[in-house]
Design a protein around this motif. Structure first.
Motif, PDB file in Angstrom:
ATOM      1  N   PHE A 317       0.840  -1.323  -0.105  1.00 43.77           N
ATOM      2  CA  PHE A 317      -0.131  -0.092   0.127  1.00 43.77           C
ATOM      3  C   PHE A 317       0.863   1.414   0.096  1.00 43.77           C
ATOM      4  O   PHE A 317       0.484   2.157  -0.628  1.00 43.77           O
ATOM      5  N   LEU A 319       4.046   1.667  -1.129  1.00 41.11           N
ATOM      6  CA  LEU A 319       4.753   1.981  -2.467  1.00 41.11           C
ATOM      7  C   LEU A 319       3.506   2.495  -3.280  1.00 41.11           C
ATOM      8  O   LEU A 319       3.721   3.216  -4.217  1.00 41.11           O
ATOM      9  N   GLN A 320       2.420   1.522  -3.366  1.00 41.00           N
ATOM     10  CA  GLN A 320       1.237   1.937  -4.311  1.00 41.00           C
ATOM     11  C   GLN A 320       0.788   3.416  -4.367  1.00 41.00           C
ATOM     12  O   GLN A 320       0.370   4.028  -5.255  1.00 41.00           O
ATOM     13  N   SER A 321       0.796   3.846  -3.057  1.00 41.18           N
ATOM     14  CA  SER A 321       0.422   5.013  -2.641  1.00 41.18           C
ATOM     15  C   SER A 321       1.149   6.096  -3.119  1.00 41.18           C
ATOM     16  O   SER A 321       0.960   7.437  -3.175  1.00 41.18           O
ATOM     17  N   ARG A 322       2.346   5.732  -3.670  1.00 44.28           N
ATOM     18  CA  ARG A 322       3.484   6.876  -4.307  1.00 44.28           C
ATOM     19  C   ARG A 322       3.308   6.450  -5.975  1.00 44.28           C
ATOM     20  O   ARG A 322       4.479   7.022  -6.606  1.00 44.28           O
ATOM     21  N   GLY A 323       2.433   6.067  -6.366  1.00 42.56           N
ATOM     22  CA  GLY A 323       2.238   5.997  -7.895  1.00 42.56           C
ATOM     23  C   GLY A 323       2.769   4.709  -8.354  1.00 42.56           C
ATOM     24  O   GLY A 323       2.755   4.364  -9.595  1.00 42.56           O
ATOM     25  N   ILE A 324       3.307   3.607  -7.614  1.00 41.60           N
ATOM     26  CA  ILE A 324       4.078   2.594  -8.161  1.00 41.60           C
ATOM     27  C   ILE A 324       3.159   1.372  -8.472  1.00 41.60           C
ATOM     28  O   ILE A 324       2.284   1.044  -7.454  1.00 41.60           O
ATOM     29  N   THR A 325       3.223   0.819  -9.390  1.00 41.52           N
ATOM     30  CA  THR A 325       2.139  -0.313  -9.634  1.00 41.52           C
ATOM     31  C   THR A 325       2.441  -1.224  -8.914  1.00 41.52           C
ATOM     32  O   THR A 325       3.431  -1.532  -8.458  1.00 41.52           O
ATOM     33  N   GLU A 326       1.320  -2.139  -8.741  1.00 43.18           N
ATOM     34  CA  GLU A 326       1.182  -3.468  -7.690  1.00 43.18           C
ATOM     35  C   GLU A 326       2.651  -4.093  -8.246  1.00 43.18           C
ATOM     36  O   GLU A 326       3.268  -4.713  -7.402  1.00 43.18           O
ATOM     37  N   GLU A 328       5.381  -3.627  -9.865  1.00 50.86           N
ATOM     38  CA  GLU A 328       6.644  -2.871  -9.539  1.00 50.86           C
ATOM     39  C   GLU A 328       6.925  -3.084  -8.153  1.00 50.86           C
ATOM     40  O   GLU A 328       7.958  -3.254  -7.500  1.00 50.86           O
ATOM     41  N   MET A 332       9.779  -4.766  -5.973  1.00 50.39           N
ATOM     42  CA  MET A 332      10.909  -3.991  -5.188  1.00 50.39           C
ATOM     43  C   MET A 332      10.876  -4.391  -3.705  1.00 50.39           C
ATOM     44  O   MET A 332      11.827  -4.461  -3.362  1.00 50.39           O
TER      45      MET A 332
END
Lengths: 363, 249
Positions: A317, A319-326, A328, A332
């Motif tokens: 959540f 990482l995704q909340s910073r625009g990064i796709t699930e 990716e 990471m």
């Protein structure tokens, strides 16, 4: 016998070059209980017809089972290993003398046949080298590795299991670490239907230092098993074990066994082992069994840690909340999980390959 | 000029209703403070807008410039221009701050920023927040102090330049120096006029540094009173008692 017996410890086992010294493997034995025997293609009960070869490219001297160095670090602890040591047709001896700046690489490539193999690395005193065993292709292979680390030598052995998805690979990898010598084992297992590695370390003199690093990524239906044994039998030696595995998909299974014994004579021993497993999907499974047996109180340190966790939704959540796709974000997190081990490997080309392999597994 | 519109938003967690019809409009350049007692649903509002899977929207709508935010995945919301500075940022072992920041900036901007320009941009943003350059090589939030975590959140805010920023209890756990540094960061973003800010807080302390244009009192899962910055002063003096009572009726 080169390897000190484990009698009187909970790791007591039959150690012999004679295949007949071992009883039939039923799957109920402690050392076989995690392994799906039916996928071993008869290697475990002697029904396998081992008549094939495996290609090894590199700089080495060809040796047979009668070579005096064969059996000097490894005494087989199971029947397949004993059969392989008796019957291998072509083994490879790599002699390390002096300090080498470039890695020595042996390309081990299977072409679908059933084969035995045997590699001996004889590192002379004060020598230094990185030796890479790169396993690719497919087949059914029992291949032993013996590493004789001479006094004050510094040897890194990298064993990469990058097999095709249908390979079966059993490998006992025994190192005998000389006085004040340093041995580093890096095991990277991504490929294969079933891979079962048994890295063991014994010490020939005080002051030895062994570091065992491992990474494994099991995908759907892969069984990747690593069983380690470090025997502290002489004073003032050190061992560090760090293994991380990830598993994803139906019947993806990793097994890590970390046995460490500190015998009464091994005063001043300093040992620590760590195993972390990351389950990326509900169907994946990881088994982790650290075992530490200590017969003397006069040690510098001894400990172990083992943990198996599921993928952390909070990290995802964040990482995704910073625009990064699930996708990716997952890569990471997994790269991050392995990073602690990767950064200790210290071989950039291997790091890149590892990243690419993770990328492929998560694609 | 961007606008976030929240209409009659109802949200539950594990079948328990937390938000009960929230209405709020935030435009670029505006700074709104949402103040309320613990348990009033302030954080739920923040996480619902960001799309945390734990929260189930049971009614109402959230739109950003007319686009349906609730239909977007978490990462799509961020790429659309929403940003949530979290109260409890999550540790991501093995992922460095610099790798994380560049990956996030690439995702939000739609292309990877040129490396040389990026290095400079990151360095300047960190310097403005009085952060040690060595910070960039640490793992995300791992072993960060409370103040470091919040500076790192505001660093992201400054680098990602969202249309709407939601700051969830950014003042909690900060000493006076860190509060000043973090507030200055928020004010820099505010000064661009490009970002609308929703500041969620329990205390009025941060509002001395970041003066809101609008104050909303939150209780019982909805906005119960609205006013200008003078409302914050009244809350400072009288507390939430009368609103908690009102919400209970």
């Amino acid at each position: 016998m080169a390897s000190p017996p484990l009698d009187g410890t909970k790791f007591a086992r039959v150690l012999s070059r004679d295949p007949d010294a071992f009883g039939a493997i039923t799957g109920r034995e402690e050392e076989w209980r995690f392994t799906p025997l039916y996928r071993l293609r008869g290697l475990h009960d002697g029904t396998a017809v081992v008549d094939g070869t495996i290609t090894v490219d590199g700089a080495f001297e060809t040796i047979g089972p009668d070579h005096p160095l064969v059996g000097s670090a490894l005494v087989p602890a199971d029947k397949p290993s004993a059969l392989a040591m008796r019957d291998f047709k072509e083994g490879q001896l790599v002699t390390v003398d002096g300090e080498l700046t470039e890695p020595i690489t042996l390309q081990v490539k299977g072409s679908g046949e059933t084969s035995y193999g045997h590699v001996v690395i004889d590192a002379k005193p004060f020598s230094k080298a990185v030796v890479v065993l790169d396993h690719t292709g497919t087949g059914t292979h029992v291949g032993a590795v013996e590493v004789l680390v001479g006094d004050s030598a510094d040897i890194t052995l990298v064993s990469v299991q990058d097999w095709d998805d249908d390979a079966v690979h059993l490998s006992a990898q025994a190192a005998r670490v000389g006085r004040d010598a340093r041995f580093k084992s890096v095991v990277v297992t991504f490929g294969g239907d079933l891979v079962r590695l048994n890295p063991t370390v014994t010490y020939a003199g005080p002051g030895g230092d062994a570091e065992l690093l491992g990474l494994a990524f099991a995908d759907t239906k892969q069984h990747l098993e690593h069983r380690l044994l470090v025997e502290h039998t002489v004073p003032n030696c050190k061992s560090r074990v760090t293994y991380k595995t990830a598993a994803q998909g139906v019947e993806a299974h990793t097994v890590w066994i970390g046995d460490v014994v500190i015998r009464k004579e091994a005063t001043g021993t300093d040992t620590y082992e760590l195993n972390r497993n990351l389950l990326l999907s509900d169907e994946a499974r990881a088994d982790s069994v650290p075992n530490l047996e200590i017969e003397t109180g006069e040690i510098a340190g001894a400990g172990h840690a083992s943990a198996t966790g599921r993928f952390d939704e909070q990290q995802l959540f964040y990482l995704q909340s910073r625009g990064i796709t699930e996708g990716e974000a997952r890569r990471m997190v997994v790269r991050g999980f392995f990073h602690e081990v990767v950064q200790q490997v210290g071989i950039p080309a291997l790091e890149e390959r590892l990243d690419a392999a993770i990328e492929k597994e998560l694609a | 000029m961007s606008t976030l519109e929240i209409r009659d938003l109802s949200v539950s967690v594990e079948a328990k209703q937390i938000l009960a019809g929230v209405n709020l409009t935030i435009k670029a350049g505006e700074t709104h403070a949402i103040m309320g007692p613990n348990g009033s649903g302030k954080s739920t509002l923040a996480y619902s807008i960001a799309g945390h899977p734990k929260y189930t929207v049971t009614g109402g709508s959230v739109t950003l410039d007319g686009q349906d935010v609730l239909a977007m995945s978490v990462d799509e919301r961020a790429r659309a221009g929403l940003f949530l500075a979290m109260q409890y940022p999550v540790e991501v072992p093995g992922v460095t701050v610099s790798n994380f920041l560049r990956t996030a900036a690439s995702a939000v901007r739609g292309e990877a920023p040129a490396l040389r320009l990026w290095v400079k941009e990151q360095k300047e943003a960190m310097a403005a927040l009085e952060m040690d350059p060595a910070f960039a090589s640490r793992n995300v939030n791992e072993g960060f102090s409370g103040g470091e975590k919040k500076r790192h959140e505001i660093l992201q805010l400054e680098l990602l330049k969202p249309k709407i920023a939601i700051l969830d209890e950014t003042d909690s756990g900060l000493d006076v120096d860190a509060l000043r540094v973090v507030s200055e960061g928020v004010n820099r973003v505010r000064a661009t006029g490009e970002t609308g800010t929703l500041l969620i807080t329990h205390y009025t302390r941060i509002l001395k540094y970041i003066v809101p244009d609008f104050v909303h009192v939150f209780a019982g899962g909805k906005v119960v009173e609205e006013g200008g910055k003078e409302l914050a002063d009244e809350l400072e003096a009288n507390g939430y008692a009368k609103y908690v009572g009102a919400a209970a009726i």
